[in-house]
Design a protein around this motif. Structure first.
Motif, PDB file in Angstrom:
ATOM      1  N   LYS A  90       0.963  -1.312  -0.083  1.00  0.00           N
ATOM      2  CA  LYS A  90       0.039   0.037  -0.039  1.00  0.00           C
ATOM      3  C   LYS A  90       0.863   1.311   0.008  1.00  0.00           C
ATOM      4  CE  LYS A  90      -4.107   2.201   2.024  1.00  0.00           C
ATOM      5  NZ  LYS A  90      -5.279   1.643   2.879  1.00  0.00           N
ATOM      6  N   ALA A  91       1.949   1.233   0.762  1.00  0.00           N
ATOM      7  CA  ALA A  91       2.955   2.351   0.553  1.00  0.00           C
ATOM      8  C   ALA A  91       3.101   2.659  -0.803  1.00  0.00           C
ATOM      9  CB  ALA A  91       3.970   2.088   1.397  1.00  0.00           C
ATOM     10  N   LEU A  92       3.601   1.680  -1.655  1.00  0.00           N
ATOM     11  CA  LEU A  92       3.795   2.245  -2.951  1.00  0.00           C
ATOM     12  C   LEU A  92       2.447   2.364  -3.883  1.00  0.00           C
ATOM     13  CD1 LEU A  92       5.978   2.527  -5.348  1.00  0.00           C
ATOM     14  CD2 LEU A  92       5.703  -0.036  -5.713  1.00  0.00           C
ATOM     15  N   ALA A  93       1.488   1.860  -3.593  1.00  0.00           N
ATOM     16  CA  ALA A  93       0.031   1.854  -4.299  1.00  0.00           C
ATOM     17  C   ALA A  93      -0.401   3.289  -4.235  1.00  0.00           C
ATOM     18  CB  ALA A  93      -0.693   0.927  -3.891  1.00  0.00           C
ATOM     19  N   VAL A  94      -0.405   3.621  -3.026  1.00  0.00           N
ATOM     20  CA  VAL A  94      -0.984   5.058  -2.883  1.00  0.00           C
ATOM     21  C   VAL A  94      -0.322   6.099  -3.620  1.00  0.00           C
ATOM     22  CG1 VAL A  94      -1.863   4.576  -0.323  1.00  0.00           C
ATOM     23  CG2 VAL A  94       0.035   5.690  -0.758  1.00  0.00           C
ATOM     24  N   ASN A  95       1.243   5.873  -3.867  1.00  0.00           N
ATOM     25  CA  ASN A  95       1.898   6.963  -4.617  1.00  0.00           C
ATOM     26  C   ASN A  95       1.701   6.622  -5.998  1.00  0.00           C
ATOM     27  OD1 ASN A  95       4.066   8.509  -3.168  1.00  0.00           O
ATOM     28  ND2 ASN A  95       3.839   6.817  -1.922  1.00  0.00           N
ATOM     29  N   LEU A  96       1.691   5.432  -6.615  1.00  0.00           N
ATOM     30  CA  LEU A  96       1.565   5.023  -7.851  1.00  0.00           C
ATOM     31  C   LEU A  96       0.097   5.553  -8.329  1.00  0.00           C
ATOM     32  CD1 LEU A  96       3.065   1.508  -8.276  1.00  0.00           C
ATOM     33  CD2 LEU A  96       4.073   3.711  -8.878  1.00  0.00           C
ATOM     34  N   SER A  97      -0.860   5.721  -7.304  1.00  0.00           N
ATOM     35  CA  SER A  97      -2.100   6.158  -7.812  1.00  0.00           C
ATOM     36  C   SER A  97      -2.241   7.699  -7.959  1.00  0.00           C
ATOM     37  CB  SER A  97      -3.220   5.869  -6.421  1.00  0.00           C
ATOM     38  OG  SER A  97      -4.348   6.465  -6.754  1.00  0.00           O
ATOM     39  N   GLY A 110       5.904  -7.298  -0.407  1.00  0.00           N
ATOM     40  CA  GLY A 110       4.385  -6.573  -0.822  1.00  0.00           C
ATOM     41  C   GLY A 110       4.872  -5.123  -1.863  1.00  0.00           C
ATOM     42  N   PHE A 111       6.084  -4.635  -1.181  1.00  0.00           N
ATOM     43  CA  PHE A 111       6.362  -3.373  -2.163  1.00  0.00           C
ATOM     44  C   PHE A 111       6.921  -4.013  -3.413  1.00  0.00           C
ATOM     45  CE2 PHE A 111       9.623  -0.327  -3.411  1.00  0.00           C
ATOM     46  CZ  PHE A 111       8.941   0.899  -3.103  1.00  0.00           C
ATOM     47  N   PHE A 112       7.799  -4.889  -3.502  1.00  0.00           N
ATOM     48  CA  PHE A 112       8.308  -5.437  -4.645  1.00  0.00           C
ATOM     49  C   PHE A 112       7.191  -6.152  -5.756  1.00  0.00           C
ATOM     50  CE2 PHE A 112      12.590  -4.826  -2.555  1.00  0.00           C
ATOM     51  CZ  PHE A 112      12.886  -3.635  -3.255  1.00  0.00           C
ATOM     52  N   GLU A 113       6.442  -6.704  -5.056  1.00  0.00           N
ATOM     53  CA  GLU A 113       5.234  -7.484  -5.647  1.00  0.00           C
ATOM     54  C   GLU A 113       4.676  -6.144  -6.861  1.00  0.00           C
ATOM     55  OE1 GLU A 113       2.651  -9.400  -3.254  1.00  0.00           O
ATOM     56  OE2 GLU A 113       0.960  -8.963  -4.385  1.00  0.00           O
ATOM     57  N   LEU A 114       4.296  -5.080  -6.155  1.00  0.00           N
ATOM     58  CA  LEU A 114       3.657  -4.232  -6.978  1.00  0.00           C
ATOM     59  C   LEU A 114       4.801  -3.530  -7.904  1.00  0.00           C
ATOM     60  CD1 LEU A 114       0.739  -2.617  -7.603  1.00  0.00           C
ATOM     61  CD2 LEU A 114       1.477  -0.952  -5.607  1.00  0.00           C
ATOM     62  N   ALA A 115       5.832  -3.268  -7.440  1.00  0.00           N
ATOM     63  CA  ALA A 115       6.724  -2.333  -8.278  1.00  0.00           C
ATOM     64  C   ALA A 115       7.107  -3.146  -9.467  1.00  0.00           C
ATOM     65  CB  ALA A 115       7.997  -2.339  -7.327  1.00  0.00           C
ATOM     66  N   SER A 116       7.210  -4.584  -9.473  1.00  0.00           N
ATOM     67  CA  SER A 116       7.459  -5.273 -10.420  1.00  0.00           C
ATOM     68  C   SER A 116       6.442  -5.134 -11.674  1.00  0.00           C
ATOM     69  CB  SER A 116       7.485  -6.683 -10.379  1.00  0.00           C
ATOM     70  OG  SER A 116       8.477  -7.107  -9.297  1.00  0.00           O
ATOM     71  N   LEU A 141     -13.745  -6.477   1.110  1.00  0.00           N
ATOM     72  CA  LEU A 141     -13.554  -5.208   1.479  1.00  0.00           C
ATOM     73  C   LEU A 141     -12.226  -4.909   2.089  1.00  0.00           C
ATOM     74  CD1 LEU A 141     -17.558  -4.662   2.378  1.00  0.00           C
ATOM     75  CD2 LEU A 141     -16.416  -4.001   0.533  1.00  0.00           C
ATOM     76  N   ILE A 142     -11.784  -5.927   3.055  1.00  0.00           N
ATOM     77  CA  ILE A 142     -10.691  -5.668   3.634  1.00  0.00           C
ATOM     78  C   ILE A 142      -9.426  -5.718   2.752  1.00  0.00           C
ATOM     79  CG2 ILE A 142      -9.182  -6.641   5.555  1.00  0.00           C
ATOM     80  CD1 ILE A 142     -11.665  -7.237   7.271  1.00  0.00           C
ATOM     81  N   HIS A 143      -9.703  -6.533   1.794  1.00  0.00           N
ATOM     82  CA  HIS A 143      -8.524  -6.661   0.777  1.00  0.00           C
ATOM     83  C   HIS A 143      -8.545  -5.462   0.061  1.00  0.00           C
ATOM     84  CE1 HIS A 143      -5.797  -9.057  -1.813  1.00  0.00           C
ATOM     85  NE2 HIS A 143      -6.353  -8.274  -2.853  1.00  0.00           N
ATOM     86  N   ARG A 144      -9.686  -4.907  -0.372  1.00  0.00           N
ATOM     87  CA  ARG A 144      -9.653  -3.467  -1.196  1.00  0.00           C
ATOM     88  C   ARG A 144      -8.834  -2.510  -0.215  1.00  0.00           C
ATOM     89  NH1 ARG A 144     -10.924  -1.349  -5.462  1.00  0.00           N
ATOM     90  NH2 ARG A 144     -12.772  -0.313  -5.213  1.00  0.00           N
ATOM     91  N   LEU A 145      -9.074  -2.454   1.175  1.00  0.00           N
ATOM     92  CA  LEU A 145      -8.371  -1.394   1.994  1.00  0.00           C
ATOM     93  C   LEU A 145      -6.877  -1.652   1.934  1.00  0.00           C
ATOM     94  CD1 LEU A 145      -8.545   0.450   4.417  1.00  0.00           C
ATOM     95  CD2 LEU A 145      -8.429  -1.610   5.813  1.00  0.00           C
ATOM     96  N   GLU A 146      -6.739  -2.893   1.911  1.00  0.00           N
ATOM     97  CA  GLU A 146      -5.005  -3.275   2.088  1.00  0.00           C
ATOM     98  C   GLU A 146      -4.289  -3.420   0.842  1.00  0.00           C
ATOM     99  OE1 GLU A 146      -5.312  -6.831   4.416  1.00  0.00           O
ATOM    100  OE2 GLU A 146      -4.789  -5.717   6.404  1.00  0.00           O
ATOM    101  N   PHE A 147      -5.061  -3.777  -0.269  1.00  0.00           N
ATOM    102  CA  PHE A 147      -4.225  -3.788  -1.613  1.00  0.00           C
ATOM    103  C   PHE A 147      -5.024  -3.090  -2.516  1.00  0.00           C
ATOM    104  CE2 PHE A 147      -3.074  -7.454   1.205  1.00  0.00           C
ATOM    105  CZ  PHE A 147      -1.648  -7.472   0.932  1.00  0.00           C
ATOM    106  N   PRO A 148      -5.010  -1.790  -2.476  1.00  0.00           N
ATOM    107  CA  PRO A 148      -5.694  -0.896  -3.208  1.00  0.00           C
ATOM    108  C   PRO A 148      -4.891  -1.081  -4.923  1.00  0.00           C
ATOM    109  CG  PRO A 148      -4.259   0.592  -2.055  1.00  0.00           C
ATOM    110  CD  PRO A 148      -4.244  -0.845  -1.540  1.00  0.00           C
ATOM    111  N   THR A 149      -5.593  -0.912  -5.834  1.00  0.00           N
ATOM    112  CA  THR A 149      -5.081  -1.157  -7.289  1.00  0.00           C
ATOM    113  C   THR A 149      -4.997   0.286  -7.824  1.00  0.00           C
ATOM    114  OG1 THR A 149      -6.341  -2.994  -7.469  1.00  0.00           O
ATOM    115  CG2 THR A 149      -5.751  -2.076  -9.484  1.00  0.00           C
TER     116      THR A 149
END
Ligand SMILES: [Mg+2]
Length: 323
Positions: A67-74, A106-112, A185-193
């Motif tokens: 999520k730390a990366l996701a909110v920035n990529l958003s 988690g960070f590198f999963e989204l970074a990749s 719903l909790i997944h949407r909170l923790e792993f936003p797209t």
């Protein structure tokens, strides 16, 4: 922290699969050396997540890293920028190997997924907080801004709204019923797209865009203010997930437009472009209203009657409250 602890932490963040050709020198020296494309502007965004404020203290480490990366990529998606580089400043109460390993995963999963290379970072000891800065590329002519919405433009939302806010409440007040919907719903909170592909497809076409971090009402309000226009939103058109419809309180449209943390895109399109642009998008998008010349944000029911947004409901679901 001791030198060996810093070495340990460094170990988790130097082993990454993404190696970009525009990074002549990445992690390991006093600064990274980066080679931006000659024909683009750099889009830069930074966000800090503090444990207990922006995410519950017991959130799993993989979700915190993601999520730390996701909110920035958003934020880059909302600018129509193509993500490239990230830096990470991590403040940790202690060097917990298992936590760090999961966080990095988690960070590198989204970074990749988005071809983002981590090019620098810093580690300090203290209460858990994470600051990520991202840089992306976009041309000046094609960047998506908040100030271009025009009367007559359609207003659109990617995905669904309200899920993360309701997910947070269910996380804090667990119940044994409707487990699948609760987990969704909790997944949407923790792993936003982060809607990167949508942002890229909207370049040079959308008249404005913003990502929904503080709730549709607040974030669309920023667009209206910046553009000097107003909007009519049809609450019966709001895209609500089946999990949200099942578990939301009675005034479900109010909580949906007030809840933060969904990281969907809200954008406006000139009427003549709607069909062509929507056909190019890789995720569901819903038309929820129109931009108007008269200022203000108005909520309307299926009979076109104006509805009041209850401010109490607004506060209830904002992400800025301690979690
Ligand atoms: Mg934003």
């Amino acid at each position: 922290m001791t030198c060996s602890e810093f070495d340990l932490i460094r170990h988790f963040f130097t082993e990454q699969s993404i190696r970009r050709t525009d990074v002549p020198l990445g992690i390991g020296d006093d600064a990274a050396l980066l080679s931006p494309p000659a024909d683009s502007l750099l889009a830069v965004s930074v966000d800090t997540l503090i444990a207990g404020i922006h995410f519950p203290l017991d959130t799993i480490a993989r979700a915190v890293g993601y999520k730390a990366l996701a909110v920035n990529l958003s934020d880059l998606a909302a600018m129509g920028a193509e993500p490239a580089w990230a830096t990470l400043a991590l403040t940790l109460p202690r060097a917990d190997t298992s936590w760090l390993s999961d966080f990095a995963q988690g960070f590198f999963e989204l970074a990749s997924t988005h071809n983002v290379q981590l090019v620098g970072g810093d580690t300090t000891r203290g209460p858990l907080s994470i600051t990520v800065q991202v840089t992306g590329f976009v041309s000046q002519e094609q960047a998506l801004l908040r100030n271009g919405a025009q009367p007559g433009d359609g207003i659109f939302l990617t995905g669904t709204v309200g899920d993360a806010g309701l997910g947070l409440r269910l996380y804090q007040q667990p119940s044994d019923t409707h487990c699948d919907a609760t987990m969704h719903l909790i997944h949407r909170l923790e792993f936003p797209t982060p809607r990167i592909a949508v942002g890229l497809a909207l370049r040079g076409r959308a008249s404005s865009a913003i990502d929904i971090s503080d709730g549709l009402a607040a974030d669309l309000g920023h667009v209206l203010t910046a553009s000097g226009v107003g909007a009519d939103i049809h609450v019966d058109q709001l895209p609500l997930s089946s999990a949200y419809r099942l578990l939301a309180p009675e005034n479900n449209w109010q909580t949906a437009v007030s809840a933060g943390d969904d990281y969907e895109l809200c954008f406006t399109l000139p009427a003549g472009l709607e069909t062509e642009v929507l056909a190019r998008l890789d995720c569901p998008c819903t038309r929820i209203g129109e931009i108007t010349a008269s200022p203000g944000l108005r909520w309307r029911d299926a009979n076109d009657q104006q509805l009041a947004l209850d401010n109490a409901g607004f506060d209830h679901f904002t992400s800025r409250k301690p979690q």
